[in-house]
Design a protein around this motif. Structure first.
Motif, short mmCIF file in Angstrom:
data_model
loop_
_atom_site.label_atom_id
_atom_site.label_comp_id
_atom_site.label_asym_id
_atom_site.label_seq_id
_atom_site.Cartn_x
_atom_site.Cartn_y
_atom_site.Cartn_z
N LEU A 165 0.83 -1.19 0.00
CA LEU A 165 0.00 0.00 0.00
C LEU A 165 0.87 1.25 0.00
CD1 LEU A 165 -2.68 -1.02 2.62
CD2 LEU A 165 -2.92 -0.97 0.15
N MET A 219 -1.94 4.70 3.39
CA MET A 219 -2.57 3.93 4.44
C MET A 219 -3.38 4.86 5.32
SD MET A 219 -0.91 1.40 7.26
CE MET A 219 0.01 2.75 7.98
N CYS A 275 -7.21 -0.46 9.38
CA CYS A 275 -6.57 0.25 8.27
C CYS A 275 -6.71 -0.59 7.01
CB CYS A 275 -5.11 0.55 8.58
SG CYS A 275 -4.07 -0.92 8.69
N GLU A 276 -6.20 -0.08 5.92
CA GLU A 276 -6.38 -0.74 4.63
C GLU A 276 -5.64 -2.07 4.56
OE1 GLU A 276 -5.74 1.82 1.29
OE2 GLU A 276 -6.58 3.55 2.31
N ASP A 331 -8.06 -4.61 5.64
CA ASP A 331 -9.05 -4.80 4.57
C ASP A 331 -8.47 -5.65 3.45
OD1 ASP A 331 -10.76 -3.21 6.01
OD2 ASP A 331 -10.24 -1.37 4.94
#
Length: 514
Positions: free
Chosen positions: A93, A96, A135-136, A139
């Motif tokens: 990522l 973030m 947080c991503e 996910d």
């Protein structure tokens, strides 16, 4: 009057603290930097619903009711050579966003020896609020788990099922290793012919017995519905058509009840030196570290340290390390275990490693929210044999180990006899032996045993066998009201390991453990 020399400042060389250990290089490498210029300097990035006055003494109902899942700080983690290495850089990522959710803690923790912190000054030892970070990265992990479950539901068309499989005891370290190593392999795999699937090697129904796992999944925001358990996938189907490949974690041998799938094992990761391995497996990695989670975290540090900035990832791996190493105090704990644990300290939260370890240990022994069936299934083993005319032979005999006394187990429900009978029926057992190990008020270790069979005749046969081996298992009868004729409770009149009881069961049945 002081001289001018006394007024001159004392010039000394500046003290510089550095990390000499190479395991810290991944997080302080020159290729990674924090874009501090873009951090907000005003309060516009903070939710209008956030009440700063609530910090003065203790959390108020208004703060808990008005708090929302809003980002506090946005971190922009980028690589200096992003454009140059776009083809070879890992798929991590580049932006973030962390989200914090404030909720009221569901349970009180009066018996947990949490380390003191600044928060305990205002909130006491057991704070009433819990802050969960998402947080991503989390996910992305949940999206991976869901995609693999969808693939399994579709039959994994056109690919090999590459099953990452741990031992069947389902401890925190094994489960965390299974999930995170599968995710790592999925990120780094260059083959489009493999469907890498983490398989939790217990039945989903047994998850209710592992309070520490459910709590860890919830606090790390892991989607439990996307996890695949052993009873939710028929690996023998894929093995029949030659499309199954198995990677064993933390063991050189597959579980006994999956022995027929051993030919599908193609890789063994983090096994102990000296263990016998399958001769056809060439890809073998020994475990130099005490915890498998340490080896996996090191791979993430080398591959993409930004992933470990997620508190959920750090907490999942750190929990496995702490329980595998006895809070970093076991004699087998290595320096690498300690260094990696320090890198993952963000996952420990406000109470540090000691606090996280104490919470996990408390959850492991917390039986207040469990039914009797869950308590018996928490540490359960089963032996399977064939039916004969001899009353000593039986098709199924099980053993449950509990950390409370038989008397406490009786007080846990109004009708223990019926609960035990239902458990035996669900597991198709002709006999169940409950082994209790606990410390009494005088801090002395005690063992008790409760024997439950389907008939009085079978109970007499089993007790006669135990009496014949009284030198290994001396029994002193205990009288509890409410037990059926097919049930007897005893105190073991000397310090006896559960292994001795297991060996006696195997001798009684006359078959090896399944």
């Amino acid at each position: 009057m002081k001289s001018d020399g006394a007024l001159k400042p004392n010039h000394q060389e500046p003290y510089i603290r550095t990390r000499e250990n190479p395991f810290f290089d991944g997080l302080i490498s020159k290729d990674t930097k924090m874009d501090i210029d873009h951090l907000p300097v005003d309060n516009s990035e903070i939710s209008e619903d956030f009440n700063f006055e609530s910090f003065e003494h203790s959390p108020t109902e208004e703060w808990l009711n008005t708090s929302k899942t809003t980002p506090f700080i946005q971190l922009d983690i980028q690589s200096n050579n992003e454009e140059e290495n776009s083809d070879s850089s890992p798929a991590i990522l580049q932006h973030m966003e962390k989200i914090y959710t404030v909720t009221r803690r569901k349970e009180k923790l009066p018996n947990v020896l949490l380390p003191l912190s600044a928060a305990s000054y205002y909130n006491g030892v057991s704070p009433e609020i819990e802050i969960v970070e998402s947080c991503e990265n989390v996910d992305m992990l949940n999206a991976y788990l869901k995609a693999r479950k969808d693939d399994v539901s579709a039959g994994v068309p056109g690919k090999f099922l590459y099953a990452v499989l741990g031992t069947d005891d389902a401890d925190v370290g094994t489960v965390a290793s299974t999930i995170m190593y599968s995710f790592y392999l999925n990120l780094t795999s260059k083959s489009d012919q493999l469907c890498i699937v983490p398989i939790i090697n217990i039945n989903r129904a047994n998850l209710g017995s592992h309070v520490e796992l459910k709590w860890l999944f919830d606090s790390c925001q892991i989607d439990q519905s996307s996890l695949i358990f052993a009873d939710e996938i028929d690996m023998s189907y894929y093995d029949l058509f030659g499309s199954l490949k198995i990677l064993l974690l933390k063991s050189s041998r597959i579980a006994n009840n999956q022995e027929k799938l051993k030919q599908a094992v193609v890789e063994i990761f983090h096994y102990k030196k000296g263990e016998t391995i399958y001769p056809w497996v060439k890809n073998v990695t020994t475990g130099e570290e005490s915890s498998c989670c340490t080896a996996i975290a090191e791979k993430f540090v080398t591959y993409s340290p930004e992933i470990l900035t997620s508190k959920s990832f750090s907490k999942l791996l750190l929990s496995g390390i702490l329980l595998d190493t006895g809070n970093l105090r076991d004699p087998g704990c290595t320096s690498k275990d300690k260094y990696i644990a320090s890198l993952l300290i963000n996952g420990a939260g406000r109470y540090g490693c000691n606090g996280l370890y104490q919470l996990l240990r408390y959850k492991m022994h917390d039986l207040s929210s469990l039914h009797v069936g869950d308590i018996l299934r928490k540490d359960f083993k089963k032996w399977k044999g064939q039916e004969n005319t001899d009353s000593r032979s039986m098709s199924q005999i099980g053993m449950s180990c509990i950390g409370i006394s038989i008397g406490q187990l009786l007080s846990h429900t109004d009708n223990l006899a019926q609960e035990i009978t239902c458990f035996q029926s669900a597991e198709k057992l002709r006999a169940l032996i409950i082994i209790s190990g606990y410390f009494n008020k005088e801090k002395n270790f005690k063992r008790e045993i409760l024997v439950s069979t389907e008939s009085v005749k079978l109970l007499e046969s089993l007790l006669f066998f135990f009496d014949f081996n009284a030198s290994r298992l001396p029994l002193k009868i205990l009288h509890f009201p409410g037990l059926k004729n097919e049930m007897k409770a005893y105190e073991i009149d000397k310090i006896t390991s559960r292994k001795i009881v297991e060996h006696l069961i195997e001798e009684f049945v006359g078959i090896p453990k399944a």
